[in-house]
Design a protein around this motif. Structure first.
Motif, PDB file in Angstrom:
ATOM      1  N   MET A 193      16.210  -4.296  60.548  1.00  0.00           N
ATOM      2  CA  MET A 193      16.420  -4.042  61.854  1.00  0.00           C
ATOM      3  C   MET A 193      15.707  -2.981  62.070  1.00  0.00           C
ATOM      4  O   MET A 193      14.740  -2.603  63.219  1.00  0.00           O
ATOM      5  N   ALA A 194      15.858  -1.780  61.341  1.00  0.00           N
ATOM      6  CA  ALA A 194      14.976  -0.614  61.430  1.00  0.00           C
ATOM      7  C   ALA A 194      13.677  -0.750  61.468  1.00  0.00           C
ATOM      8  O   ALA A 194      12.975  -0.211  62.346  1.00  0.00           O
ATOM      9  N   PHE A 195      13.001  -1.642  60.646  1.00  0.00           N
ATOM     10  CA  PHE A 195      11.610  -1.877  60.680  1.00  0.00           C
ATOM     11  C   PHE A 195      11.372  -2.595  61.799  1.00  0.00           C
ATOM     12  O   PHE A 195      10.110  -2.327  62.475  1.00  0.00           O
ATOM     13  N   ALA A 196      12.349  -3.552  62.294  1.00  0.00           N
ATOM     14  CA  ALA A 196      11.881  -4.488  63.556  1.00  0.00           C
ATOM     15  C   ALA A 196      11.833  -3.619  64.916  1.00  0.00           C
ATOM     16  O   ALA A 196      10.837  -3.698  65.728  1.00  0.00           O
ATOM     17  N   ILE A 197      12.810  -2.757  64.852  1.00  0.00           N
ATOM     18  CA  ILE A 197      12.670  -1.873  66.211  1.00  0.00           C
ATOM     19  C   ILE A 197      11.607  -1.131  66.204  1.00  0.00           C
ATOM     20  O   ILE A 197      10.969  -0.807  67.143  1.00  0.00           O
ATOM     21  N   GLU A 198      11.122  -0.245  64.841  1.00  0.00           N
ATOM     22  CA  GLU A 198      10.170   0.486  65.114  1.00  0.00           C
ATOM     23  C   GLU A 198       9.025   0.049  65.103  1.00  0.00           C
ATOM     24  O   GLU A 198       7.930   0.348  65.787  1.00  0.00           O
ATOM     25  N   LEU A 199       8.554  -1.136  64.566  1.00  0.00           N
ATOM     26  CA  LEU A 199       7.358  -1.936  64.751  1.00  0.00           C
ATOM     27  C   LEU A 199       6.951  -2.865  65.873  1.00  0.00           C
ATOM     28  O   LEU A 199       5.957  -3.487  66.017  1.00  0.00           O
ATOM     29  N   GLU A 200       8.124  -3.022  66.551  1.00  0.00           N
ATOM     30  CA  GLU A 200       8.031  -3.895  67.835  1.00  0.00           C
ATOM     31  C   GLU A 200       6.969  -3.677  68.780  1.00  0.00           C
ATOM     32  O   GLU A 200       6.196  -4.284  69.294  1.00  0.00           O
ATOM     33  N   LYS A 201       6.793  -2.253  69.047  1.00  0.00           N
ATOM     34  CA  LYS A 201       5.792  -1.797  69.867  1.00  0.00           C
ATOM     35  C   LYS A 201       4.336  -2.024  69.334  1.00  0.00           C
ATOM     36  O   LYS A 201       3.180  -1.866  69.857  1.00  0.00           O
ATOM     37  N   GLU A 202       4.236  -2.458  68.089  1.00  0.00           N
ATOM     38  CA  GLU A 202       2.776  -2.632  67.488  1.00  0.00           C
ATOM     39  C   GLU A 202       2.744  -4.147  67.497  1.00  0.00           C
ATOM     40  O   GLU A 202       1.889  -4.755  66.722  1.00  0.00           O
ATOM     41  N   ASN A 203       3.659  -4.864  67.944  1.00  0.00           N
ATOM     42  CA  ASN A 203       3.747  -6.311  67.770  1.00  0.00           C
ATOM     43  C   ASN A 203       3.639  -6.796  66.430  1.00  0.00           C
ATOM     44  O   ASN A 203       3.298  -8.079  66.122  1.00  0.00           O
ATOM     45  N   ILE A 204       4.380  -6.070  65.567  1.00  0.00           N
ATOM     46  CA  ILE A 204       4.685  -6.609  64.057  1.00  0.00           C
ATOM     47  C   ILE A 204       6.049  -7.113  63.963  1.00  0.00           C
ATOM     48  O   ILE A 204       6.929  -6.310  64.317  1.00  0.00           O
ATOM     49  N   LYS A 205       6.133  -8.411  63.715  1.00  0.00           N
ATOM     50  CA  LYS A 205       7.527  -9.120  63.829  1.00  0.00           C
ATOM     51  C   LYS A 205       8.151  -9.016  62.591  1.00  0.00           C
ATOM     52  O   LYS A 205       7.606  -9.226  61.285  1.00  0.00           O
ATOM     53  N   VAL A 206       9.423  -8.519  62.343  1.00  0.00           N
ATOM     54  CA  VAL A 206      10.236  -8.571  61.100  1.00  0.00           C
ATOM     55  C   VAL A 206      11.482  -9.278  61.685  1.00  0.00           C
ATOM     56  O   VAL A 206      12.355  -9.030  62.236  1.00  0.00           O
ATOM     57  N   ASN A 207      11.801 -10.006  60.606  1.00  0.00           N
ATOM     58  CA  ASN A 207      13.082 -10.959  60.556  1.00  0.00           C
ATOM     59  C   ASN A 207      13.823 -11.148  59.251  1.00  0.00           C
ATOM     60  O   ASN A 207      13.029 -10.926  58.257  1.00  0.00           O
ATOM     61  N   ALA A 208      14.934 -11.281  59.078  1.00  0.00           N
ATOM     62  CA  ALA A 208      15.726 -11.753  58.181  1.00  0.00           C
ATOM     63  C   ALA A 208      16.317 -13.274  57.941  1.00  0.00           C
ATOM     64  O   ALA A 208      16.351 -13.740  59.160  1.00  0.00           O
ATOM     65  N   VAL A 209      16.263 -13.746  56.823  1.00  0.00           N
ATOM     66  CA  VAL A 209      16.387 -15.143  56.717  1.00  0.00           C
ATOM     67  C   VAL A 209      17.266 -15.529  55.323  1.00  0.00           C
ATOM     68  O   VAL A 209      17.114 -15.034  54.359  1.00  0.00           O
ATOM     69  N   SER A 210      18.344 -16.094  55.673  1.00  0.00           N
ATOM     70  CA  SER A 210      19.212 -16.802  54.393  1.00  0.00           C
ATOM     71  C   SER A 210      18.765 -18.023  54.038  1.00  0.00           C
ATOM     72  O   SER A 210      18.848 -18.951  54.811  1.00  0.00           O
ATOM     73  N   PRO A 211      18.613 -18.220  52.856  1.00  0.00           N
ATOM     74  CA  PRO A 211      18.375 -19.629  52.388  1.00  0.00           C
ATOM     75  C   PRO A 211      19.637 -20.465  52.314  1.00  0.00           C
ATOM     76  O   PRO A 211      19.442 -21.824  52.252  1.00  0.00           O
ATOM     77  N   GLY A 212      20.694 -19.840  52.283  1.00  0.00           N
ATOM     78  CA  GLY A 212      21.988 -20.599  52.228  1.00  0.00           C
ATOM     79  C   GLY A 212      22.322 -20.473  50.674  1.00  0.00           C
ATOM     80  O   GLY A 212      21.694 -19.763  49.827  1.00  0.00           O
ATOM     81  N   TYR A 213      23.404 -21.369  50.088  1.00  0.00           N
ATOM     82  CA  TYR A 213      23.888 -21.400  48.676  1.00  0.00           C
ATOM     83  C   TYR A 213      23.023 -22.011  47.817  1.00  0.00           C
ATOM     84  O   TYR A 213      23.261 -23.361  47.690  1.00  0.00           O
ATOM     85  N   THR A 214      21.792 -21.735  47.475  1.00  0.00           N
ATOM     86  CA  THR A 214      20.904 -22.474  46.735  1.00  0.00           C
ATOM     87  C   THR A 214      20.993 -22.201  45.295  1.00  0.00           C
ATOM     88  O   THR A 214      21.102 -21.096  44.857  1.00  0.00           O
ATOM     89  N   ALA A 215      20.590 -23.138  44.378  1.00  0.00           N
ATOM     90  CA  ALA A 215      20.839 -23.069  43.096  1.00  0.00           C
ATOM     91  C   ALA A 215      19.318 -22.486  42.459  1.00  0.00           C
ATOM     92  O   ALA A 215      18.319 -23.231  42.692  1.00  0.00           O
ATOM     93  N   THR A 216      19.714 -21.335  42.183  1.00  0.00           N
ATOM     94  CA  THR A 216      18.309 -20.566  41.461  1.00  0.00           C
ATOM     95  C   THR A 216      18.626 -19.875  40.439  1.00  0.00           C
ATOM     96  O   THR A 216      19.751 -19.549  40.106  1.00  0.00           O
ATOM     97  N   ALA A 217      17.929 -19.096  39.637  1.00  0.00           N
ATOM     98  CA  ALA A 217      18.157 -18.386  38.678  1.00  0.00           C
ATOM     99  C   ALA A 217      19.010 -16.984  39.172  1.00  0.00           C
ATOM    100  O   ALA A 217      19.574 -16.458  38.440  1.00  0.00           O
ATOM    101  N   LEU A 218      19.062 -16.771  40.466  1.00  0.00           N
ATOM    102  CA  LEU A 218      19.951 -15.648  40.898  1.00  0.00           C
ATOM    103  C   LEU A 218      21.414 -16.069  40.698  1.00  0.00           C
ATOM    104  O   LEU A 218      21.888 -15.383  40.665  1.00  0.00           O
ATOM    105  N   ASN A 219      21.669 -17.148  40.807  1.00  0.00           N
ATOM    106  CA  ASN A 219      22.929 -17.508  40.485  1.00  0.00           C
ATOM    107  C   ASN A 219      23.520 -18.143  39.303  1.00  0.00           C
ATOM    108  O   ASN A 219      24.254 -19.203  39.358  1.00  0.00           O
ATOM    109  N   ASN A 220      22.419 -18.188  38.408  1.00  0.00           N
ATOM    110  CA  ASN A 220      22.471 -19.146  37.272  1.00  0.00           C
ATOM    111  C   ASN A 220      22.575 -20.652  37.549  1.00  0.00           C
ATOM    112  O   ASN A 220      23.177 -21.484  36.898  1.00  0.00           O
TER     113      ASN A 220
END
Length: 257
Positions: A193-220
């Motif tokens: 959010m901090a980057f999104a607010i600061e960079l909005e005036k430069e038209n640089i878009k910043v978003n967060a996204v959740s993959p959901g509970y996905t089977a990866t090395a992150l959760n063994n």
């Protein structure tokens, strides 16, 4: 290699995916390459990154990139600047869930996450990658992003980072919230959010996204969704050149901050 580098300079969009050698990051990198991007896979282990780039195919390159190591970050910036002069898309995907034994069960990992007992050193180590690493990489690549006509930054977060969702007594994941991994994603959302607010005036878009509970090395590999399913929303957001900024979404749509 020279042939596809020269081709990518011909108005081909350029993307960097940190931690792109496996899991969700790999799927994002593959989708971007399939959609005409020159893709850089950031990998702590260059050999692993080169293997992934070779598997994905043309227009995919590996760069040694440890998001906790400023020297490798600057090295990646110089490589991409030399080859293309700009960056259109930065996907901050690299993350760790813990610093314990990789063979631990989810239950054992959960036992080490509680606020009353978690090791402060473990908290610092995870946040070094998941939070401070994202800040460091984003700041380092901003000069190249500012040279793009449609720059975007996508931070791969988690629904566990949503304080609104996790504070609901009926939230099924409420007991999974801890100060190591989950809180790092809450902090990442704030950074987004901090980057999104600061960079909005430069038209640089910043978003967060959740993959959901996905089977990866992150959760063994104990998640319930495949990486193909989990990567769908991150891929959609990454490819959306004319979308909004300052959003937090997951597989089922908008997530509350």
């Amino acid at each position: 290699m020279e042939n596809h580098i020269e081709k990518s300079k011909n108005n081909q969009p350029v993307a960097l995916v940190t931690g792109g050698n496996q899991g969700i990051g790999y799927q994002i990198a593959k989708a971007l390459a399939d959609n005409g991007y020159a893709v850089y896979i950031g990998s702590r282990n260059l050999q692993n990154g080169e293997k992934a780039a070779l598997e994905i195919g043309p227009n995919t390159h590996a760069v040694k990139l440890d998001v906790t190591d400023g020297t490798t970050i600057q090295g990646a910036v110089k490589d991409i600047e030399k080859d293309h002069g700009c960056l259109d898309l930065l996907v901050n995907n690299a993350a760790i869930a813990s610093v314990g034994n990789a063979d631990r069960s989810v239950e054992e990992i959960n036992a080490a996450r509680n606020a009353s007992t978690a090791s402060v050193d473990d908290v610092k180590a995870v946040w070094e990658t998941n939070v401070f690493g994202v800040i460091s990489v984003t700041q380092a690549f901003l000069p190249l992003l500012r040279k793009s006509n449609a720059a975007r930054i996508v931070n791969v977060s988690s629904a566990l980072g949503s304080l609104t969702w996790i504070s609901d007594p009926d939230c099924w994941a409420r007991e999974s919230f801890g100060i190591v991994y989950s809180a790092s994603k809450t902090a990442l959302n704030a950074v987004t959010m901090a980057f999104a607010i600061e960079l909005e005036k430069e038209n640089i878009k910043v978003n967060a996204v959740s993959p959901g509970y996905t089977a990866t090395a992150l959760n063994n590999f104990q998640g319930t969704d495949t990486v193909e399913v989990g990567s769908r929303e991150p891929i959609r957001v990454a490819l959306e050149t004319d979308g909004p900024t300052a959003t937090f979404t997951g597989p089922d749509g908008i997530l509350p901050w």
